[in-house]
Design an enzyme around this catalytic site. Structure first.
Site, PDB file in Angstrom:
ATOM      1  N   ASP A 186       0.852  -1.184   0.000  1.00  0.00           N
ATOM      2  CA  ASP A 186       0.000   0.000   0.000  1.00  0.00           C
ATOM      3  C   ASP A 186       0.887   1.232   0.000  1.00  0.00           C
ATOM      4  OD1 ASP A 186      -2.673   1.385   0.403  1.00  0.00           O
ATOM      5  OD2 ASP A 186      -1.577   2.098   2.172  1.00  0.00           O
ATOM      6  N   GLU A 270      -1.741  -1.533  -6.090  1.00  0.00           N
ATOM      7  CA  GLU A 270      -2.978  -0.955  -6.586  1.00  0.00           C
ATOM      8  C   GLU A 270      -2.739  -0.339  -7.962  1.00  0.00           C
ATOM      9  OE1 GLU A 270      -5.477   0.726  -2.894  1.00  0.00           O
ATOM     10  OE2 GLU A 270      -3.462   1.537  -3.044  1.00  0.00           O
ATOM     11  N   CYS A 337     -12.750  -3.931   5.961  1.00  0.00           N
ATOM     12  CA  CYS A 337     -12.137  -4.674   7.061  1.00  0.00           C
ATOM     13  C   CYS A 337     -11.580  -5.975   6.514  1.00  0.00           C
ATOM     14  CB  CYS A 337     -13.158  -4.951   8.157  1.00  0.00           C
ATOM     15  SG  CYS A 337     -12.537  -5.991   9.506  1.00  0.00           S
ATOM     16  N   CYS A 340     -13.507  -9.287   8.362  1.00  0.00           N
ATOM     17  CA  CYS A 340     -14.890  -9.672   8.053  1.00  0.00           C
ATOM     18  C   CYS A 340     -15.382  -9.133   6.713  1.00  0.00           C
ATOM     19  CB  CYS A 340     -15.823  -9.204   9.164  1.00  0.00           C
ATOM     20  SG  CYS A 340     -15.973  -7.392   9.290  1.00  0.00           S
ATOM     21  N   CYS A 356     -12.919  -1.772  12.774  1.00  0.00           N
ATOM     22  CA  CYS A 356     -14.114  -2.162  12.046  1.00  0.00           C
ATOM     23  C   CYS A 356     -15.344  -1.873  12.890  1.00  0.00           C
ATOM     24  CB  CYS A 356     -14.047  -3.643  11.677  1.00  0.00           C
ATOM     25  SG  CYS A 356     -15.474  -4.223  10.730  1.00  0.00           S
ATOM     26  N   CYS A 359     -17.144  -5.842  13.316  1.00  0.00           N
ATOM     27  CA  CYS A 359     -16.559  -6.903  14.141  1.00  0.00           C
ATOM     28  C   CYS A 359     -15.580  -6.385  15.181  1.00  0.00           C
ATOM     29  CB  CYS A 359     -15.867  -7.947  13.264  1.00  0.00           C
ATOM     30  SG  CYS A 359     -14.386  -7.338  12.411  1.00  0.00           S
ATOM     31  N   ASP A 366      -2.881   1.361   7.049  1.00  0.00           N
ATOM     32  CA  ASP A 366      -2.113   1.039   5.842  1.00  0.00           C
ATOM     33  C   ASP A 366      -1.852  -0.458   5.734  1.00  0.00           C
ATOM     34  OD1 ASP A 366      -2.083   3.697   5.246  1.00  0.00           O
ATOM     35  OD2 ASP A 366      -0.087   4.080   6.066  1.00  0.00           O
TER      36      ASP A 366
END
Length: 478
Positions: A186, A270, A337, A340, A356, A359, A366
């Protein structure tokens, strides 16, 4: 196995005559580039096409009418036309830029390697014989290590450099030294690189003293008269600082890319359009933009970290290690997240904190994004960061998701198909933007073989595999 050509860059020490001759070569190449580009554009406006062969023939005829074209070597001018031809074919005739006298740094290439002779004349010095330049001295900062294919002379600031393209015998290996290793990366503005393993790579490119001097010089530049000698002197001082910053950034990207490519067979990034992301938000007079200053600060931060330069350095390092560089859809990787798969903008409390709302999973923002990036390429990473090859003692089975939870968010209809991925969803982990790389598929099957579950199968082949399927997030579970 593919042959890898390497570059060797040295700083030249030219006398006044050689430096003036290099400036002349650069001016002639710039004029040839601009004239040939204008000719190509005129042909395109008429619906015709102009390529390298007729332009090279016209260049030979133009030398009789314009003797100043003969001051530069013929193969250097021909190489300029070849570079223009390649640029027009790859980017389009009307997207290729002019070479401005004020902004363009002089550069020209000697494409014939057998006309170039290199000798070492001391512990710190060497010399090269270049056509029409004769013997030029350069600092011997590293061994040449191969047969010369070409030489490129460029000016950076007040120094001249020569880059030799050499054939050192290295080849791209068919198999990486660590074939089971994969990492998601990232790119951020706080830390230049954050990996799915929890590592951070960053360094400052400018010191506090340099930042103060640079700001003072920019204020002086604003008060100078255009075209004055004082303005040229201030610009030279600014360039001396920015060149050091640029070199540090390139050095950091090269070192970070080398570490990632050496220790991982697959590096997932990305698919970012940095040029579009750093565009100005000023808008027009009729429709002025909002948050212009904040957007300008974000643009400077992105460009300072060198996101695109890191991708180029990774691809360069991957040639010698056999690493596969995979690009995935960047949509919602920072809001999802990893534990989950719940997507919510409120998950990211700040630049670094991620919690999150469904959860309660907490992680560095990052690192969580890097894990989602790795998942989007088809790799199973548990909530605790381990790959799906061994059980994590702290791993909690993810809650069952309904079909409604997997639907794309409201308002995604009509978006760019490339930005939404192949499946039309903005969720990068459900709809990767690119087809999985063969190396990724091989790793998937290797993980599936150990668990008894294969991608795309509804059931497992063994009872043990059925139990393990609940413990691992295998590609195909989505």
């Amino acid at each position: 196995m593919f042959l890898v050509l390497s570059g060797r860059r040295y700083r030249l020490e030219l006398d006044s005559g050689q430096a003036e001759l290099c400036e002349t070569f650069g001016d002639v190449c710039r004029s040839v580039w601009n004239t040939a580009l204008e000719q190509r554009r005129e042909y395109r406006r008429r619906g015709a096409w102009m390529d390298y062969v007729p332009q090279a023939a016209e260049l030979a005829e133009a030398k009789r009418e314009f003797p100043w074209l003969t001051e530069a070597p013929s193969h250097v001018l021909q190489q300029t036309l070849r570079d223009l031809d390649r640029a027009c074919r790859e980017h389009g005739t009307f997207r290729v830029r002019w070479r401005s006298k004020a902004r363009w740094r002089p550069s020209f290439r000697f494409p014939v390697g057998n006309r170039i002779t290199v000798e070492r004349i001391g512990r710190k010095w060497g010399r090269a014989k270049l056509p029409k330049l004769g013997w030029v001295r350069f600092r011997w900062s590293r061994p040449l290590g191969g047969q010369i294919r070409s030489a490129t002379v460029t000016r950076q600031g007040r120094h001249w450099f020569v880059s030799f393209l050499v054939e050192d015998g290295n080849q791209t290996p068919e198999r990486h030294a660590m074939p089971n290793a994969a990492v998601g990366v990232d790119r951020g503005v706080k830390f230049a690189v954050a990996t799915s393993t929890g590592d951070f790579h960053d360094r400052p490119y400018v010191t506090l003293g340099e930042a103060k001097r640079l700001r003072r010089m920019q204020q002086q530049l604003a008060r100078c008269t255009r075209g004055s000698n004082r303005r040229k002197a201030v610009v030279a001082k600014i360039n001396a600082i920015t060149v050091r910053v640029r070199n540090r950034r390139a050095d950091f990207c090269a070192q970070a890319a080398n570490k990632l490519a050496t220790h991982n067979a697959v590096v997932v990034l990305e698919d970012l359009r940095v040029k579009n992301m750093t565009a100005s938000a000023a808008g027009t007079i009729e429709q002025p933009g909002r948050g212009v200053r904040a957007k300008a600060g974000l643009n400077r931060a992105i460009l300072d970290k060198g996101w695109h330069l890191l991708e180029l350095a990774l691809r360069n390092a991957a040639r010698t290690t056999g690493t596969a560089v995979v690009l995935v859809n960047p949509a919602y990787t920072s809001q999802t997240c990893h534990a989950c798969k719940h997507v919510d903008p409120k998950n990211r409390e700040s630049q670094a904190a991620f919690e999150c709302t469904a959860c309660g999973h907490r992680d560095h923002a990052d690192v969580n994004a890097a894990k989602n990036i790795l998942n989007a390429a088809g790799h199973a990473v548990s909530g605790r960061g381990d790959l799906g090859t061994s059980r994590s003692v702290k791993r909690q089975p993810p809650a069952a998701r309904t079909r409604a939870e997997a639907k794309p968010p409201h308002g995604t209809r009509g978006r760019n198909p490339r930005a939404l991925g192949r499946g039309g969803s903005q969720l990068g982990e459900f709809a990767p933007a690119v087809r999985p790389h063969p190396v990724v598929v091989a790793l998937q099957h290797q993980v599936a073989k150990s668990t008894g579950c294969f991608p795309g199968e509804a059931t497992c082949t063994t009872r043990a595999g059925a139990r393990r399927r609940q413990e691992f997030e295998l590609p195909g579970d989505e």
